[in-house]
Every structure is written in C-alpha cells, then in structure tokens.
Design an enzyme around this catalytic site. Sequence first.
Site, PDB file in Angstrom:
ATOM      1  N   PRO A   1       0.792  -1.233   0.000  1.00  0.00           N
ATOM      2  CA  PRO A   1       0.000   0.000   0.000  1.00  0.00           C
ATOM      3  C   PRO A   1       0.826   1.287   0.000  1.00  0.00           C
ATOM      4  O   PRO A   1       1.866   1.360   0.645  1.00  0.00           O
ATOM      5  CB  PRO A   1      -0.833  -0.098   1.281  1.00  0.00           C
ATOM      6  CG  PRO A   1      -0.105  -1.065   2.143  1.00  0.00           C
ATOM      7  CD  PRO A   1       0.549  -2.049   1.200  1.00  0.00           C
ATOM      8  N   ASN A   2       0.309   2.241  -0.726  1.00  0.00           N
ATOM      9  CA  ASN A   2       0.843   3.608  -0.832  1.00  0.00           C
ATOM     10  C   ASN A   2       2.111   3.723  -1.671  1.00  0.00           C
ATOM     11  O   ASN A   2       2.579   4.835  -1.924  1.00  0.00           O
ATOM     12  CB  ASN A   2       1.077   4.229   0.568  1.00  0.00           C
ATOM     13  CG  ASN A   2      -0.203   4.316   1.361  1.00  0.00           C
ATOM     14  OD1 ASN A   2      -1.182   4.902   0.883  1.00  0.00           O
ATOM     15  ND2 ASN A   2      -0.233   3.716   2.541  1.00  0.00           N
TER      16      ASN A   2
ATOM     17  N   ARG B   1       5.420  10.959  -2.395  1.00  0.00           N
ATOM     18  CA  ARG B   1       5.147  10.582  -1.014  1.00  0.00           C
ATOM     19  C   ARG B   1       6.410  10.743  -0.169  1.00  0.00           C
ATOM     20  O   ARG B   1       7.381  10.011  -0.352  1.00  0.00           O
ATOM     21  CB  ARG B   1       4.705   9.116  -0.973  1.00  0.00           C
ATOM     22  CG  ARG B   1       4.518   8.567   0.410  1.00  0.00           C
ATOM     23  CD  ARG B   1       4.360   7.053   0.382  1.00  0.00           C
ATOM     24  NE  ARG B   1       4.144   6.571   1.733  1.00  0.00           N
ATOM     25  CZ  ARG B   1       4.359   5.324   2.127  1.00  0.00           C
ATOM     26  NH1 ARG B   1       4.783   4.439   1.251  1.00  0.00           N
ATOM     27  NH2 ARG B   1       4.165   4.974   3.370  1.00  0.00           N
TER      28      ARG B   1
ATOM     29  N   TYR C   1      11.469   8.430   1.279  1.00  0.00           N
ATOM     30  CA  TYR C   1      11.364   7.361   0.275  1.00  0.00           C
ATOM     31  C   TYR C   1      12.055   7.672  -1.053  1.00  0.00           C
ATOM     32  O   TYR C   1      12.115   6.805  -1.925  1.00  0.00           O
ATOM     33  CB  TYR C   1       9.882   7.026   0.036  1.00  0.00           C
ATOM     34  CG  TYR C   1       9.202   6.501   1.286  1.00  0.00           C
ATOM     35  CD1 TYR C   1       9.642   5.322   1.880  1.00  0.00           C
ATOM     36  CD2 TYR C   1       8.148   7.189   1.881  1.00  0.00           C
ATOM     37  CE1 TYR C   1       9.047   4.838   3.034  1.00  0.00           C
ATOM     38  CE2 TYR C   1       7.537   6.707   3.036  1.00  0.00           C
ATOM     39  CZ  TYR C   1       7.989   5.536   3.604  1.00  0.00           C
ATOM     40  OH  TYR C   1       7.409   5.047   4.742  1.00  0.00           O
TER      41      TYR C   1
ATOM     42  N   ASN D   1       8.060  -5.638  -1.273  1.00  0.00           N
ATOM     43  CA  ASN D   1       8.041  -4.527  -0.329  1.00  0.00           C
ATOM     44  C   ASN D   1       6.609  -4.480   0.197  1.00  0.00           C
ATOM     45  O   ASN D   1       5.729  -3.916  -0.454  1.00  0.00           O
ATOM     46  CB  ASN D   1       8.414  -3.207  -1.011  1.00  0.00           C
ATOM     47  CG  ASN D   1       8.446  -2.067   0.001  1.00  0.00           C
ATOM     48  OD1 ASN D   1       7.967  -2.219   1.139  1.00  0.00           O
ATOM     49  ND2 ASN D   1       8.996  -0.936  -0.386  1.00  0.00           N
TER      50      ASN D   1
ATOM     51  N   ALA E   1       3.264  -0.968   4.647  1.00  0.00           N
ATOM     52  CA  ALA E   1       2.720  -0.980   6.016  1.00  0.00           C
ATOM     53  C   ALA E   1       2.285  -2.376   6.465  1.00  0.00           C
ATOM     54  O   ALA E   1       2.295  -2.673   7.665  1.00  0.00           O
ATOM     55  CB  ALA E   1       1.556  -0.003   6.122  1.00  0.00           C
TER      56      ALA E   1
ATOM     57  N   GLU F   1      12.689  -9.682   1.216  1.00  0.00           N
ATOM     58  CA  GLU F   1      11.913  -8.518   1.668  1.00  0.00           C
ATOM     59  C   GLU F   1      12.749  -7.261   1.449  1.00  0.00           C
ATOM     60  O   GLU F   1      13.949  -7.266   1.751  1.00  0.00           O
ATOM     61  CB  GLU F   1      11.612  -8.715   3.160  1.00  0.00           C
ATOM     62  CG  GLU F   1      10.897  -7.553   3.836  1.00  0.00           C
ATOM     63  CD  GLU F   1      10.720  -7.814   5.343  1.00  0.00           C
ATOM     64  OE1 GLU F   1      10.988  -8.944   5.822  1.00  0.00           O
ATOM     65  OE2 GLU F   1      10.341  -6.859   6.046  1.00  0.00           O
TER      66      GLU F   1
ATOM     67  N   HIS G   1      12.832  -2.849   1.721  1.00  0.00           N
ATOM     68  CA  HIS G   1      12.248  -1.561   2.126  1.00  0.00           C
ATOM     69  C   HIS G   1      13.157  -0.453   1.633  1.00  0.00           C
ATOM     70  O   HIS G   1      14.393  -0.572   1.724  1.00  0.00           O
ATOM     71  CB  HIS G   1      12.126  -1.461   3.649  1.00  0.00           C
ATOM     72  CG  HIS G   1      11.273  -2.547   4.219  1.00  0.00           C
ATOM     73  ND1 HIS G   1       9.907  -2.503   4.182  1.00  0.00           N
ATOM     74  CD2 HIS G   1      11.605  -3.721   4.798  1.00  0.00           C
ATOM     75  CE1 HIS G   1       9.422  -3.611   4.722  1.00  0.00           C
ATOM     76  NE2 HIS G   1      10.435  -4.367   5.098  1.00  0.00           N
TER      77      HIS G   1
ATOM     78  N   ARG H   1      13.713   4.001  12.292  1.00  0.00           N
ATOM     79  CA  ARG H   1      12.498   4.822  12.316  1.00  0.00           C
ATOM     80  C   ARG H   1      11.657   4.517  13.572  1.00  0.00           C
ATOM     81  O   ARG H   1      12.182   4.025  14.554  1.00  0.00           O
ATOM     82  CB  ARG H   1      11.732   4.602  11.010  1.00  0.00           C
ATOM     83  CG  ARG H   1      12.568   5.005   9.775  1.00  0.00           C
ATOM     84  CD  ARG H   1      11.798   4.848   8.490  1.00  0.00           C
ATOM     85  NE  ARG H   1      10.615   5.709   8.474  1.00  0.00           N
ATOM     86  CZ  ARG H   1       9.594   5.568   7.620  1.00  0.00           C
ATOM     87  NH1 ARG H   1       9.632   4.611   6.713  1.00  0.00           N
ATOM     88  NH2 ARG H   1       8.562   6.384   7.682  1.00  0.00           N
TER      89      ARG H   1
HETATM   90  C1  DQA Z   1       8.399   0.881   3.631  1.00  0.00           C
HETATM   91  C2  DQA Z   1       8.527   1.059   5.136  1.00  0.00           C
HETATM   92  C3  DQA Z   1       7.194   0.835   5.838  1.00  0.00           C
HETATM   93  O1  DQA Z   1       7.336   1.024   7.242  1.00  0.00           O
HETATM   94  C4  DQA Z   1       6.167   1.819   5.313  1.00  0.00           C
HETATM   95  O2  DQA Z   1       4.905   1.550   5.902  1.00  0.00           O
HETATM   96  C5  DQA Z   1       6.087   1.863   3.843  1.00  0.00           C
HETATM   97  C6  DQA Z   1       7.304   1.754   3.046  1.00  0.00           C
HETATM   98  C7  DQA Z   1       9.724   1.235   2.888  1.00  0.00           C
HETATM   99  O3  DQA Z   1       9.839   0.862   1.729  1.00  0.00           O
HETATM  100  O4  DQA Z   1      10.590   1.902   3.454  1.00  0.00           O
HETATM  101  O5  DQA Z   1       5.015   2.090   3.275  1.00  0.00           O
HETATM  102  O6  DQA Z   1       8.113  -0.484   3.355  1.00  0.00           O
END
Ligand code: DQA
Length: 147
Positions: free
Chosen positions: A10-11, A18, A23, A74, A77, A98, A100, A107
């Site tokens: 998501p997002n 964003r 990011y 990825n 959240a 995985e 990120h 964080r």
């Molecule tokens: C994320 C880190 C997560 O905590 C966050 O909710 C994201 C992006 C990252 O790529 O740094 O949406 O996965």
Amino acid sequence: MKQIFVLNGPNLNLLGKREPGIYGVATLDDIRISCEAAGKELGYNIDFRQSNYEGDLVSWIQEAGEKEALVLINPAAYTHTSVALQDAIRAARVTVVEVHLSNIHAREAFRHHSYVSPVAQGVICGFGAEGYILGLRALAASATKQQ
Ligand code: DQA
C-alpha cells in the site's frame, strides 16, 4: 523463462511525491523500469505489481507458489501488521526477499517488527530504490546456489 514477482504494498503507488525525504524521488514506474533491466541481465522475467489491498498480495504470493516464481516484496505498512502475508509465504513455499526503501530499524518503534522477515530468505532496507536491484541479485544468486 524463470520469473521473479516484484510485489509492492500500500501507498507505494505514490512514490515520487510521497515523503520524498524518506522514500526518495524515484516513482514506482522508475523502479519497475530498472527492475526490468536488471531482470534481463540476470535472465529473469520480471512481473511487477502493486496493490493497496492485503488480499491481492496474498493471492499473488499463492500465484507465485503455483508458478514456482521467486518473490521480491516490499509489503509497505503490511510488513508490520500482516499475519496473512506470513501465512501465505509459508503455505506457498516461495523464496522471498523482503525489501524496504527506508531503514525501518532507524524509524519509529512500530516499524521495527516485520511479520515477513521470519519467512524471508533475507531483508534489504535503507538503500532506497537501489535495494530492489540488490534484492533481485540476491534472489538470482540464491536460486543458482540451490540448483
Ligand atoms: C516501507 C517502510 C514501511 O514502514 C512503510 O509503511 C512503507 C514503506 C519502505 O519501503 O521503506 O510504506 O516499506
């Protein structure tokens, strides 16, 4: 051809605009293009997807299992909340890396725990969009080792 599913939670469709300080400025489309180029070099077809819905990610992991594809994910959240993703990875018996963009351990405390990490081959975080390329290389290398 061998396949790697690159799954985005998501997002991540909002990348580029964003919170660019966290990011980066690369859009998800930029990341897709560089993953496809890296896939070509590594000899893998890249199937790149994004969803804001947990169930889509679960179904795609199941699909990867059926197609014997490797998975770079990825989970965004859902990393920090999703028992369903952990169960899906266990059930599908897929090899998962995985990734990120940000260093989740540097964080907020709620980002320090991942439901995906215990069932992942490994985790890459904190290297921005480059992390996706590192993840693809890691998947290809671990697949070669298993042969
Ligand atoms: C994320 C880190 C997560 O905590 C966050 O909710 C994201 C992006 C990252 O790529 O740094 O949406 O996965």
